[in-house]
Scaffold this motif. Structure first.
Motif, PDB file in Angstrom:
ATOM      1  N   VAL A 789       0.867  -1.186   0.000  1.00  0.00           N
ATOM      2  CA  VAL A 789       0.000   0.000   0.000  1.00  0.00           C
ATOM      3  C   VAL A 789       0.899   1.230   0.000  1.00  0.00           C
ATOM      4  O   VAL A 789       1.782   1.345   0.865  1.00  0.00           O
ATOM      5  CB  VAL A 789      -0.939   0.018   1.220  1.00  0.00           C
ATOM      6  CG1 VAL A 789      -1.817   1.271   1.177  1.00  0.00           C
ATOM      7  CG2 VAL A 789      -1.801  -1.233   1.236  1.00  0.00           C
ATOM      8  N   GLN A 791       1.524   5.506  -0.138  1.00  0.00           N
ATOM      9  CA  GLN A 791       0.987   6.842   0.145  1.00  0.00           C
ATOM     10  C   GLN A 791       1.720   7.867  -0.738  1.00  0.00           C
ATOM     11  O   GLN A 791       2.940   7.775  -0.927  1.00  0.00           O
ATOM     12  CB  GLN A 791       1.216   7.200   1.619  1.00  0.00           C
ATOM     13  CG  GLN A 791       0.534   6.269   2.598  1.00  0.00           C
ATOM     14  CD  GLN A 791      -0.977   6.468   2.601  1.00  0.00           C
ATOM     15  OE1 GLN A 791      -1.488   7.468   2.117  1.00  0.00           O
ATOM     16  NE2 GLN A 791      -1.693   5.495   3.144  1.00  0.00           N
ATOM     17  N   ILE A 817      -1.496  -0.922  -4.182  1.00  0.00           N
ATOM     18  CA  ILE A 817      -2.670  -0.080  -3.928  1.00  0.00           C
ATOM     19  C   ILE A 817      -2.169   1.304  -3.527  1.00  0.00           C
ATOM     20  O   ILE A 817      -1.441   1.433  -2.529  1.00  0.00           O
ATOM     21  CB  ILE A 817      -3.559  -0.659  -2.821  1.00  0.00           C
ATOM     22  CG1 ILE A 817      -4.054  -2.055  -3.224  1.00  0.00           C
ATOM     23  CG2 ILE A 817      -4.736   0.270  -2.553  1.00  0.00           C
ATOM     24  CD1 ILE A 817      -4.793  -2.776  -2.110  1.00  0.00           C
ATOM     25  N   ASP A 819      -3.003   5.037  -2.154  1.00  0.00           N
ATOM     26  CA  ASP A 819      -4.001   5.759  -1.360  1.00  0.00           C
ATOM     27  C   ASP A 819      -3.873   7.248  -1.667  1.00  0.00           C
ATOM     28  O   ASP A 819      -2.899   7.890  -1.278  1.00  0.00           O
ATOM     29  CB  ASP A 819      -3.761   5.489   0.122  1.00  0.00           C
ATOM     30  CG  ASP A 819      -4.832   6.142   1.008  1.00  0.00           C
ATOM     31  OD1 ASP A 819      -5.597   6.977   0.474  1.00  0.00           O
ATOM     32  OD2 ASP A 819      -4.875   5.829   2.213  1.00  0.00           O
ATOM     33  N   LYS A 823      -9.196   7.697  -1.659  1.00  0.00           N
ATOM     34  CA  LYS A 823      -9.596   6.873  -2.790  1.00  0.00           C
ATOM     35  C   LYS A 823      -8.425   5.999  -3.211  1.00  0.00           C
ATOM     36  O   LYS A 823      -7.265   6.314  -2.980  1.00  0.00           O
ATOM     37  CB  LYS A 823     -10.047   7.757  -3.962  1.00  0.00           C
ATOM     38  CG  LYS A 823     -11.349   8.500  -3.653  1.00  0.00           C
ATOM     39  CD  LYS A 823     -11.824   9.290  -4.863  1.00  0.00           C
ATOM     40  CE  LYS A 823     -13.129  10.003  -4.535  1.00  0.00           C
ATOM     41  NZ  LYS A 823     -13.632  10.790  -5.693  1.00  0.00           N
ATOM     42  N   ALA A 824      -8.747   4.854  -3.821  1.00  0.00           N
ATOM     43  CA  ALA A 824      -7.713   3.869  -4.127  1.00  0.00           C
ATOM     44  C   ALA A 824      -7.542   3.681  -5.620  1.00  0.00           C
ATOM     45  O   ALA A 824      -8.510   3.659  -6.381  1.00  0.00           O
ATOM     46  CB  ALA A 824      -8.057   2.532  -3.484  1.00  0.00           C
ATOM     47  N   VAL A 826      -5.566   0.802  -8.056  1.00  0.00           N
ATOM     48  CA  VAL A 826      -5.067  -0.574  -7.917  1.00  0.00           C
ATOM     49  C   VAL A 826      -4.396  -0.996  -9.219  1.00  0.00           C
ATOM     50  O   VAL A 826      -4.912  -0.724 -10.312  1.00  0.00           O
ATOM     51  CB  VAL A 826      -6.212  -1.533  -7.591  1.00  0.00           C
ATOM     52  CG1 VAL A 826      -5.671  -2.955  -7.390  1.00  0.00           C
ATOM     53  CG2 VAL A 826      -6.982  -1.081  -6.378  1.00  0.00           C
ATOM     54  N   LEU A 851     -12.533  -2.699  -2.238  1.00  0.00           N
ATOM     55  CA  LEU A 851     -12.273  -1.248  -2.094  1.00  0.00           C
ATOM     56  C   LEU A 851     -13.480  -0.401  -2.514  1.00  0.00           C
ATOM     57  O   LEU A 851     -13.386   0.826  -2.625  1.00  0.00           O
ATOM     58  CB  LEU A 851     -11.059  -0.855  -2.952  1.00  0.00           C
ATOM     59  CG  LEU A 851      -9.728  -1.493  -2.532  1.00  0.00           C
ATOM     60  CD1 LEU A 851      -8.650  -1.224  -3.571  1.00  0.00           C
ATOM     61  CD2 LEU A 851      -9.285  -0.983  -1.161  1.00  0.00           C
ATOM     62  N   ALA A 870      -9.831   3.535   0.229  1.00  0.00           N
ATOM     63  CA  ALA A 870      -8.491   2.951   0.367  1.00  0.00           C
ATOM     64  C   ALA A 870      -8.262   2.371   1.766  1.00  0.00           C
ATOM     65  O   ALA A 870      -7.323   1.580   1.976  1.00  0.00           O
ATOM     66  CB  ALA A 870      -7.438   4.012   0.059  1.00  0.00           C
ATOM     67  N   ALA A 873      -7.687  -1.491   2.356  1.00  0.00           N
ATOM     68  CA  ALA A 873      -6.595  -2.124   1.594  1.00  0.00           C
ATOM     69  C   ALA A 873      -6.201  -3.500   2.140  1.00  0.00           C
ATOM     70  O   ALA A 873      -5.956  -4.440   1.347  1.00  0.00           O
ATOM     71  CB  ALA A 873      -5.391  -1.186   1.559  1.00  0.00           C
TER      72      ALA A 873
END
Length: 886
Positions: A789, A791, A817, A819, A823-824, A826, A851, A870, A873
């Protein structure tokens, strides 16, 4: 023997010495009396002084006023040429007192001027007074020594003047001249008064009462004097004749006509020469005062006069246009007293020649039709009305012109039949109009057009005038009045308000009546009726009321500037882009202009700059904007541009502006020549400034050019300058260096964005951006698997990171994924050796479902999707693991 010019000078000089202000003649088109078609007396321009509405810095005045009587209730046209004293044009000498002196001074002034200054034999003079006006009769005895038998009391309205059913009024006294016993006729009031022996030369009106609706009269607080002396009649008697056409001025015009036609001025064509001489004066003065020949209103009356004279020229045997060749003699005779004749000489000559050329093309056919119709009739039978109407409808012969032609043959016209044919044509026109798709309520405008006639537009040369309210309409119904707060549509007999047409928006302004006031919010036109959209803001307004009409000056000026600029723009676009450019529509509003034209491609920045520069060059040229009336064919022959799809009548207004470089422009001399009925600036410099805003697509093959002029353009540039100053301050650079500084900052930003992207990628690969993500490689069902995940990483960067991870692990599957604000995004990747065991598409779909997203897709080795939340996850990673685990 004094000339007519000498008499005019003597009259004005005498009253100047008596303390009168010498006031120039007003134009023939009245601006302060909506009931009049043309000025027909000296008092017209002073009407508001007599009623107290207006005040000036003098209280006594004298004028030589030009007058026309050829339309409406004051119409002498049919008699001109056949009598010794009827004219369409004449000069009225007058002296006026506005509450200053009255009878006891007006009568001595008249007597002294007539007998001493002009030297008229007092023994040949007699006077009339209103039968109850003992004061005037006693003054004539005292001042002139006239006996009772030479002071004739008249009990009729011939000697009592009224401005209207109500308002100022008063008795008159008239001075008559006795031409002698050798001429038939009797004194006024006798059975033989219509003879030519006794001729009225001066009328004095004593404006002393105000009359009310119930017939009662009260003394006016300020009693006034209004006089009128016909200069032609006085010139005749001073030159030893009783025939106005034998005076020096008229004789010079008659001889000019005779010389040009090689005919005897006193022979069989005598009447023809007289008609031509008289009509030359009226047509020339009307054109000089802005009236142009047309098919309605004042222009129609002018055309009738012109064509009547031209037919008489034809009867004299003139093979080519004649009238314009007589203009120099008229200017020589009268240009000193009326300089507007000199100023408009070229326009007068051109208009007369053009109109006569056009008329001659149809005259022979029309007269042949008339002769053919007469040949089928018994001797002395009147011409059927249908035939007279055909002459009118097909060849442009007014009924009175046909009557004039028949008069020489001692024949008449069935006028009832003519009226019936006219009514039938109107009925057909109405039926066709009613089927044109207009709303039901709009039918009232056709009714009003038939009932009231078309509105006379005065707005080409004025922004204020007086009119008469003819009708008030709301929701398709006529109203008896409109009161404060009512929103209505007002119809007037004449107006300075331009009605929306040809891309130019309608005028706004103010309408004021004695009892009310309205704000005009728009002006429209239907069936020849100008519709003033109005809201009554004070009092009440009712049909029949006189109205002061004032157009919003600043708004009209801005509209004029934009409209004239579109003409210059049109030609500049043709010059820059090619002759295929043609107008396809326009909008000329007070705040902007819009011009649609045929062209397939967007204009480049260089095109816009060049067009803008060329329009501004012609604005700075400050050339005169000229308007002519022509046939559509003649206009096109000189290169005039017409609006695509527009229908034109028998004649058009042709607007010309700009002196073109050699070989350029519509006719090789004038830059812009267009058919246009709108209002325009007087000089191109009045536009002030032109700023191009840009062009855009309007429809297939049509571009839309938008621009500003005048104050709007200045404000736009000022705003641009302010914004540039703010940018310069923000980037800490002089205005001249702003562009380079902004370019530098943009390049710096691009470099920084690229550096940030690389740092994010490195950080992600190093595992430093994970949030609860595992960086180690798991083996699930024999497939190495990495999930992370991230950021602060954009979704678009995930594909590159997937490839980096695939290269690092060599074999297996990857799920990332990102973030971004909750919102995510993928992405999943599978190395080629593992796609037979697991698909990247299945991994993305499983993760996306957790998600809060739907779907996701791609190839077995690379797939992407997105979700709404997100924060879930970890569950998305477990779902992907479950897919691999089977």
């Amino acid at each position: 023997m004094p000339s007519l010019n000498d008499i005019r000078t003597t009259f004005l000089d005498y009253f100047r010495r008596q303390g009168h202000e010498v006031v120039d003649s007003s134009p023939l088109v009245p601006r302060n009396d909506p009931t009049l078609m043309f000025a027909n007396s000296g008092m017209v321009q002073f009407k508001n002084l007599f009623t107290g509405v207006e005040h000036r810095d003098y209280n006594r005045a004298t004028t030589a006023q030009k007058c026309v009587r050829a339309g409406g209730k004051h119409n002498d046209l049919d008699n001109v040429g056949y009598t010794m004293r009827h004219h369409t044009f004449f000069e009225m000498l007058g002296n006026f007192s506005f509450g200053d002196y009255f009878k006891e001074q007006a009568i001595p002034f008249a007597w002294e001027l007539v007998t001493k200054e002009l030297g008229i034999d007092k023994n040949r003079l007699l006077v009339t007074v209103f039968h109850t006006d003992d004061e005037a009769a006693d003054l004539w005895k005292k001042v002139a020594g006239l006996p009772d038998d030479r002071i004739i009391r008249i009990p009729t309205n011939d000697n009592f003047w009224q401005m209207g059913p109500t308002g100022p009024c008063g008795p008159c006294t008239e001075i008559f001249y006795d031409h002698g016993e050798h001429i038939w006729g009797g004194p006024p009031g006798s059975p033989e008064e219509d003879g030519d022996r006794f001729v009225e030369i001066w009328n004095l009106v004593f404006m002393q009462y105000e009359q009310f609706e119930d017939g009662t009269r009260v003394d006016l607080p300020n009693q006034s004097i209004d006089t009128g002396m016909g200069i032609e009649r006085v010139a005749a008697l001073l030159q030893g004749t009783n025939d106005n056409y034998a005076t020096d001025l008229m004789r010079s015009l008659i001889e000019a006509s005779a010389n040009q036609t090689s005919s005897d001025p006193d022979g069989p064509g005598k009447t023809h020469h007289r008609v031509i001489a008289d009509h030359l004066r009226s047509t020339s003065f009307l054109i000089a005062d802005g009236v142009m020949p047309s098919n309605e209103g004042r222009g129609y009356v002018l055309r009738r006069i012109m064509r009547r004279a031209m037919r008489h020229a034809h009867l004299l045997g003139a093979k080519d246009p004649l009238m314009h060749r007589l203009v120099p003699e008229l200017v020589r005779q009268m240009g000193g007293a009326y300089p507007e004749l000199q100023q408009a000489q070229a326009l007068i000559s051109e208009t007369l020649e053009t109109e006569e050329t056009r008329f001659r093309q149809t005259l022979d056919r029309g007269l042949k039709l008339l002769d053919d119709e007469l040949a089928r009739l018994p001797d002395g039978a009147e011409l059927p009305g249908e035939a007279a109407f055909k002459l009118y409808d097909t060849y442009g012969f007014p009924l009175d012109l046909t009557q004039d032609a028949l008069r020489e043959k001692d024949r008449t016209v069935d006028t009832d039949g003519f009226d019936a044919a006219m009514a039938e044509q109107k009925a057909k026109a109405r039926a066709a109009w009613s089927g044109s798709g207009e709303t039901k309520d709009a039918a009232i405008w056709f009714d009003l057009a038939e009932e009231l006639g078309k509105t006379d537009f005065l707005g080409y040369d004025t922004e204020s005038a007086e009119g008469q309210v003819l009708a008030i309409v709301r929701d398709g119904e006529k109203l008896g009045e409109a009161k404060e707060g009512d929103k209505v549509q007002i119809v007037l007999n004449q107006t300075p308000f331009y009605a929306e047409s040809g891309g130019q928006v309608g005028d706004t302004g103010v309408l004021r009546c004695d009892g009310g006031k309205a704000r005009i919010t728009d002006t429209l036109k239907t069936a020849g009726i100008f519709i003033h959209v109005a809201e009554v803001t004070e009092g009440r307004i009712a049909p029949g009321a006189g109205a002061e009409l004032v157009v919003d000056h600043d708004r009209r000026g801005a509209i004029r500037s934009n409209h004239s600029a579109t003409h210059l723009l049109h030609e500049a676009l043709r010059e820059r882009l090619g002759d295929h450019v043609a107008q396809r529509g326009s909008l000329n509003a007070p705040d902007r202009l819009r011009f649609d034209f045929s062209h397939n491609h967007a204009l480049s920045a260089e095109d816009l700059s060049e067009v803008e520069a060329e329009v501004n060059a012609f604005i700075r040229q400050n050339s005169k904007v000229e308007t002519r009336i022509m046939t559509p064919d003649d206009a096109r022959a000189i290169g005039a541009q017409a609006l695509f799809g527009e229908k034109y009548g028998d004649e058009v207004r042709v607007v010309s502006m700009g002196k073109a470089p050699t070989g350029k422009g519509a006719d090789g001399n004038t830059w812009s020549i267009e058919l246009c009925g709108g209002t325009h600036v007087r000089q191109t410099g009045d536009i002030g400034l032109f700023v191009a805003l840009g062009d855009s697509a309007s429809s297939a093959g049509v571009r839309r050019f938008e621009a500003l002029t005048g104050e709007a353009a200045r404000q736009y540039l000022a705003g641009q300058d302010k914004r540039l100053s703010e940018v310069a301050a923000a980037v800490k650079a002089p205005q001249a260096e702003v562009v380079d500084r902004v370019k530098s900052l943009v390049e710096e930003r691009k470099a920084m964005q690229a550096e940030i992207a690389n740092l994010r990628k490195e950080l992600a690969l190093a595992g430093g951006s994970g949030a609860g993500a595992a960086q180690e490689v798991k083996k699930i069902n024999g497939v190495p698997f990495v999930a992370q995940v991230l950021q602060g990483v954009n979704g678009k960067d995930l594909r590159g990171l997937i490839d980096e991870h695939k290269n690092r692990i060599g074999s297996g599957a990857v799920l990332l994924i990102a973030d971004a604000d909750g919102k995510a995004a993928v992405a999943a990747g599978v190395t080629n050796d593992m796609t037979d065991k697991v698909s990247a598409v299945d991994l993305v779909k499983a993760a996306v479902a957790e998600l809060g997203g739907i779907g996701g897709g791609g190839r077995p080795d690379m797939a992407q999707g997105g979700g709404k939340d997100a924060s879930n996850a970890p569950a998305a990673i477990k779902a992907a693991e479950a897919v691999i685990g089977g």
